[in-house]
Enzyme design. Sequence first.
Site, PDB file in Angstrom:
ATOM      1  CE1 TYR A  89      -3.650   2.316   0.759  1.00 11.42           C
ATOM      2  CE2 TYR A  89      -2.862   2.674   2.963  1.00 11.42           C
ATOM      3  CZ  TYR A  89      -3.748   3.034   2.065  1.00 11.42           C
ATOM      4  OH  TYR A  89      -4.706   4.005   2.270  1.00 11.42           O
ATOM      5  CE  LYS A 103      -7.905  13.043  15.074  1.00 12.21           C
ATOM      6  NZ  LYS A 103      -6.740  12.496  14.832  1.00 12.21           N
ATOM      7  CE1 TYR A 133      -3.471  -3.669   9.066  1.00 13.71           C
ATOM      8  CE2 TYR A 133      -4.355  -1.218   9.189  1.00 13.71           C
ATOM      9  CZ  TYR A 133      -3.519  -2.108   9.129  1.00 13.71           C
ATOM     10  OH  TYR A 133      -2.351  -1.644   9.583  1.00 13.71           O
ATOM     11  CG  HIS A 134      -9.503   0.344   8.725  1.00 12.24           C
ATOM     12  ND1 HIS A 134      -9.984  -0.570   7.686  1.00 12.24           N
ATOM     13  CD2 HIS A 134      -8.375   0.880   8.064  1.00 12.24           C
ATOM     14  CE1 HIS A 134      -9.101  -0.346   6.545  1.00 12.24           C
ATOM     15  NE2 HIS A 134      -8.357   0.657   6.805  1.00 12.24           N
ATOM     16  CG  ASP A 169      -5.697  12.529  11.591  1.00  8.82           C
ATOM     17  OD1 ASP A 169      -5.891  11.126  11.360  1.00  8.82           O
ATOM     18  OD2 ASP A 169      -5.109  13.080  12.622  1.00  8.82           O
ATOM     19  CG  HIS A 212      -5.581   8.091  11.692  1.00  5.67           C
ATOM     20  ND1 HIS A 212      -5.393   8.936  10.719  1.00  5.67           N
ATOM     21  CD2 HIS A 212      -5.370   6.669  11.103  1.00  5.67           C
ATOM     22  CE1 HIS A 212      -5.053   8.252   9.559  1.00  5.67           C
ATOM     23  NE2 HIS A 212      -5.131   7.002   9.848  1.00  5.67           N
TER      24      HIS A 212
HETATM   25  C1  MLC Z   1      -4.405 -17.581  -7.166  1.00  3.92           C
HETATM   26  N1  MLC Z   1      -5.000 -17.911  -8.314  1.00  3.92           N
HETATM   27  C2  MLC Z   1      -4.398 -19.415  -8.653  1.00  3.92           C
HETATM   28  C3  MLC Z   1      -3.920 -19.779  -7.404  1.00  3.92           C
HETATM   29  N2  MLC Z   1      -3.905 -18.820  -6.430  1.00  3.92           N
HETATM   30  N3  MLC Z   1      -4.635 -19.836  -9.718  1.00  3.92           N
HETATM   31  C4  MLC Z   1      -4.397 -21.386  -9.742  1.00  3.92           C
HETATM   32  N4  MLC Z   1      -3.800 -21.639  -8.511  1.00  3.92           N
HETATM   33  C5  MLC Z   1      -3.450 -20.997  -7.559  1.00  3.92           C
HETATM   34  N5  MLC Z   1      -2.813 -21.679  -6.345  1.00  3.92           N
HETATM   35  C6  MLC Z   1      -5.538 -17.068  -9.108  1.00  3.92           C
HETATM   36  C7  MLC Z   1      -6.910 -16.403  -8.644  1.00  3.92           C
HETATM   37  O1  MLC Z   1      -8.092 -17.347  -8.691  1.00  3.92           O
HETATM   38  C8  MLC Z   1      -6.960 -15.122  -9.252  1.00  3.92           C
HETATM   39  O2  MLC Z   1      -7.538 -15.263 -10.607  1.00  3.92           O
HETATM   40  C9  MLC Z   1      -5.566 -14.718  -9.508  1.00  3.92           C
HETATM   41  O3  MLC Z   1      -4.786 -15.846  -9.519  1.00  3.92           O
HETATM   42  C10 MLC Z   1      -5.080 -13.624  -8.584  1.00  3.92           C
HETATM   43  O4  MLC Z   1      -5.144 -14.439  -7.254  1.00  3.92           O
HETATM   44  P1  MLC Z   1      -5.891 -13.875  -5.992  1.00  3.92           P
HETATM   45  O5  MLC Z   1      -5.582 -14.723  -5.019  1.00  3.92           O
HETATM   46  O6  MLC Z   1      -7.379 -13.492  -6.529  1.00  3.92           O
HETATM   47  O7  MLC Z   1      -4.999 -12.342  -5.544  1.00  3.92           O
HETATM   48  P2  MLC Z   1      -5.340 -11.057  -5.854  1.00  3.92           P
HETATM   49  O8  MLC Z   1      -5.543 -10.469  -7.458  1.00  3.92           O
HETATM   50  O9  MLC Z   1      -4.091 -10.158  -5.101  1.00  3.92           O
HETATM   51  O10 MLC Z   1      -6.529 -10.737  -5.259  1.00  3.92           O
HETATM   52  C11 MLC Z   1      -6.676 -10.516  -3.796  1.00  3.92           C
HETATM   53  C12 MLC Z   1      -7.840 -10.126  -3.245  1.00  3.92           C
HETATM   54  C13 MLC Z   1      -8.283  -8.694  -3.732  1.00  3.92           C
HETATM   55  C14 MLC Z   1      -9.077 -11.035  -3.755  1.00  3.92           C
HETATM   56  C15 MLC Z   1      -7.788 -10.139  -1.641  1.00  3.92           C
HETATM   57  O11 MLC Z   1      -9.490  -8.176  -3.389  1.00  3.92           O
HETATM   58  C16 MLC Z   1      -7.181  -7.687  -3.308  1.00  3.92           C
HETATM   59  O12 MLC Z   1      -5.922  -7.545  -4.018  1.00  3.92           O
HETATM   60  N6  MLC Z   1      -7.074  -7.012  -2.106  1.00  3.92           N
HETATM   61  C17 MLC Z   1      -6.204  -5.964  -1.963  1.00  3.92           C
HETATM   62  C18 MLC Z   1      -6.870  -4.997  -0.977  1.00  3.92           C
HETATM   63  C19 MLC Z   1      -5.691  -4.044  -0.565  1.00  3.92           C
HETATM   64  O13 MLC Z   1      -4.482  -3.857  -0.848  1.00  3.92           O
HETATM   65  N7  MLC Z   1      -6.284  -3.076   0.412  1.00  3.92           N
HETATM   66  C20 MLC Z   1      -5.323  -2.082   0.896  1.00  3.92           C
HETATM   67  C21 MLC Z   1      -5.724  -1.530   2.009  1.00  3.92           C
HETATM   68  S1  MLC Z   1      -4.833  -0.429   3.155  1.00  3.92           S
HETATM   69  P3  MLC Z   1      -9.234 -15.220 -10.522  1.00  3.92           P
HETATM   70  O14 MLC Z   1      -9.315 -15.254 -12.234  1.00  3.92           O
HETATM   71  O15 MLC Z   1      -9.817 -16.181  -9.925  1.00  3.92           O
HETATM   72  O16 MLC Z   1      -9.394 -13.742  -9.979  1.00  3.92           O
HETATM   73  C22 MLC Z   1      -5.868   0.477   3.874  1.00  3.92           C
HETATM   74  C23 MLC Z   1      -4.955   1.217   5.078  1.00  3.92           C
HETATM   75  C24 MLC Z   1      -5.750   2.537   5.259  1.00  3.92           C
HETATM   76  O17 MLC Z   1      -6.935   0.267   3.911  1.00  3.92           O
HETATM   77  O18 MLC Z   1      -5.428   3.434   4.766  1.00  3.92           O
HETATM   78  O19 MLC Z   1      -6.649   2.565   6.350  1.00  3.92           O
HETATM   79  N1  5AD Z   2       1.895   4.847   2.212  1.00  5.58           N
HETATM   80  C1  5AD Z   2       2.243   3.686   2.732  1.00  5.58           C
HETATM   81  N2  5AD Z   2       1.541   2.991   3.757  1.00  5.58           N
HETATM   82  C2  5AD Z   2       0.663   3.623   4.092  1.00  5.58           C
HETATM   83  N3  5AD Z   2      -0.091   3.214   5.374  1.00  5.58           N
HETATM   84  C3  5AD Z   2      -1.162   4.566   5.611  1.00  5.58           C
HETATM   85  N4  5AD Z   2      -1.087   5.260   4.650  1.00  5.58           N
HETATM   86  C4  5AD Z   2      -0.001   5.000   3.731  1.00  5.58           C
HETATM   87  C5  5AD Z   2       0.757   5.386   2.795  1.00  5.58           C
HETATM   88  N5  5AD Z   2       0.374   6.414   2.021  1.00  5.58           N
HETATM   89  C6  5AD Z   2      -0.159   2.126   6.145  1.00  5.58           C
HETATM   90  C7  5AD Z   2       0.407   2.329   7.362  1.00  5.58           C
HETATM   91  C8  5AD Z   2      -0.867   2.604   8.187  1.00  5.58           C
HETATM   92  C9  5AD Z   2      -1.860   1.555   7.695  1.00  5.58           C
HETATM   93  C10 5AD Z   2      -3.215   1.934   7.704  1.00  5.58           C
HETATM   94  O1  5AD Z   2      -1.781   1.571   6.013  1.00  5.58           O
HETATM   95  O2  5AD Z   2       0.955   1.124   7.619  1.00  5.58           O
HETATM   96  O3  5AD Z   2      -0.792   1.863   9.649  1.00  5.58           O
END
Ligand code: MLC
Ligand code: 5AD
Length: 717
Positions: free
Chosen positions: A73, A586, A227-228, A590, A592
């Site tokens: 991220y 606050k 997560y949050h 932000d 948090h």
């Molecule tokens: C996986 N695949 C396989 C396999 N493993 N195929 C054959 N054999 C295996 N062993 C296939 C899957 O079926 C899929 O295809 C493709 O490979 C990709 O795998 P995936 O497992 O689906 O991974 P991905 O693409 O990375 O997706 C993961 C996910 C998605 C489903 C969880 O929602 C995601 O990427 N989420 C990320 C969320 C995120 O980064 N959030 C950040 C929040 S930070 P197919 O075709 O079946 O799809 C935050 C902080 C803040 O929130 O600011 O507060």
């Molecule tokens: N870049 C990288 N990591 C980030 N996080 C939040 N904002 C960023 C950013 N801009 C991460 C930190 C935080 C969590 C919610 O996501 O680890 O604790």
Amino acid sequence: MTEKPTLDQWATAAAKEVKGKDLNWETPEGITVKPLYTAEDVTVDPGLPGFAPFTRGVKASMYAGRPWTIRQYAGFSTAEESNAFYRRNLAAGQKGLSVAFDLATHRGYDSDHPRVLGDVGKAGVAIDSVEDMKILFDGIPLDQMSVSMTMNGAVIPILAFFIVAGEEQGVERKLLDGTIQNDILKEFMVRNTYIYPPEPSMRIISDIFGYTSREMPKFNSISISGYHMQEAGATQVQELAFTIADGIEYVKYGVASGLDIDKFAGRLSFFFAIGMNFFMEIAKLRAARVLWHRAMTKLGARDERSKMLRTHCQTSGVSLTEQDPYNNVMRTTIEAMAAMLGGTQSLHTNALDEAIALPTDFSARIARNTQIVIQEETGMCNVVDPLGGSYYVESLTQQLVDAAQEIIDRVGAEGGMAKAVGAGWPKAMIETAAAARQARVDRGEDVIVGVNKYRLANEDLLETLEVDNSKVREAQIARINRVKAERDEAQCQAALESLRQAAAGQQSIENNLLAHAVEAARARATLGEISSAMEDSFNRYGTVPTPVKGVYSKPYGHDSRWKQVLDGVQAVERRLGRKPKLLIAKMGQDGHDRGANVIASAFGDMGFDIVSGPLFQTPEETVVLALESGVDVVGASSLAAGHKTLIPELIKQLREKGRNDIKVIAGGVIPPQDYDFLRDAGVQGIYGPGSNVVECAADVLRLLGHNMPPAGLEEAA
Ligand code: MLC
Ligand code: 5AD
């Protein structure tokens, strides 16, 4: 033939070794962990990976077939700088992208809005229009790279920009691969980047389910996030239960909006935090899959893919420390191992400078390599669910399923998660857990190495990333002006008007908000314009915090230092003829609020009169509130890097009102490099992560003229 020893014989032998000491461990979630597990503790057969209920993983081959996605991220400053950072990371082994937007963007404001002075480009990248989005993904083909976007409040304009950026790269919607967070319920509970009230916010979510299920079959329409909750203080059981309950609620809304459950449920995804309780976290991911399978079966899903819980994980931010920060590399490694042993699909590992700043190239590299080393050096990926069949892990999985199901059932009995969130009890439960945790840490009962045990006398300064937000803001404003000058104004206004009408109308395919926003995005409407077209009928939402009482003080009992602080508060009270009054402020976008809430609870328990300021205040509004409520101290809580802009502004305005007597202190994520700057601006106390709350109070009492003896001298005093 020797006889097999019995469990009773083992218990006798163990008791003898430890001289009768109780070896059971009561975890914060109220689970009693025994010192030994045997076959007798395993009551449920976990089955096989790739088959219902997916306890052992959603794929038959799991990482032996394809390892989880290394998805870091990130986002800061301008689209250009973030794009360059993404490209460097992809070249160095990262596999998927994950965009962090700045808080102005989250809350639906363009970079030129007066409320976001301190926020532009700070906690993430600033995105004002499709032009920024195109720069963000320049040279990154959106049909080949899966992109996660953490966006909840301003989800409609951001997703619209993404779709149009793809379009203008020549990528059809049906090929767009990625995830949008789009999880508003947890925003109301803990993360606070909502814009509209709950009801229209829920409509937005089902509109997105509808649009993506028709147009973007590869795109994950939501990332239902626990997560949050854990970051805000939730126990693992609470995180698990409320996340699954949120998922159930979204499915119900989707179905109520007219969608067939199996048409959208296969693209719901999840997101969990992975903290330091290693086995509990592994069991939590396994339990989550069991619970989701059960819930979706009950809701009438027929397709197994609809019942399969796929998840992203992130190692825990709150588990990391400002003090002795290289320890964070070990913490993150342990957490990353728990995430992979639990069977995550995608993972972010936090950087070692987490507690004070956004990652630098250096700290981001170590964080990323933590995953690469596990994947490529250890052989850990070659066996599917290697902990399957562990007596402890299987038993813990079942205990978590049962404990979370109880909470999920309570939510169900009370009318679902939207209602529960409105009633506020899940949030109160989480805040209670947070205050209790803070007390355990401050009392040294929960050990944090380098903070409340083995603390270093001297810390080396860590080089951290700093974003010059006034520069970013100027660049963004210039681009907004250019976009507005070059667009077909009539076409843009017409698109905004039809979005406005759609928002004012009933939910329907014709009124789908995302479809209308895509038109507006193509016509170069800005994020702020698209947001406010909907705000016209939805309104903007706000709440006032209600700190929990009596939780922090509870374990202190007759603790002598605690008593000194209580006496000190009373002494000040006698002198003033009223309780000393503290405003917890606050400012900026932000949201948090864990720290602010914990401080409000703890200081309230000590006898301070607490004014809990609302979120998202400008410095002016904070000054008005401070003067109206007659406070002695303003404590500004800053976790999104707005401190150098907003706190000096607050002090300046207090001075302009002739109120130099009001003390200003600051807490939160503030790099030590900034301490002198803040002190020069007039800040009289700075409390970073890892501060002991009782000692903060002692400090505040000193500011109020009551001299406390230094800590550790309480017996002599
Ligand atoms: C996986 N695949 C396989 C396999 N493993 N195929 C054959 N054999 C295996 N062993 C296939 C899957 O079926 C899929 O295809 C493709 O490979 C990709 O795998 P995936 O497992 O689906 O991974 P991905 O693409 O990375 O997706 C993961 C996910 C998605 C489903 C969880 O929602 C995601 O990427 N989420 C990320 C969320 C995120 O980064 N959030 C950040 C929040 S930070 P197919 O075709 O079946 O799809 C935050 C902080 C803040 O929130 O600011 O507060
Ligand atoms: N870049 C990288 N990591 C980030 N996080 C939040 N904002 C960023 C950013 N801009 C991460 C930190 C935080 C969590 C919610 O996501 O680890 O604790």
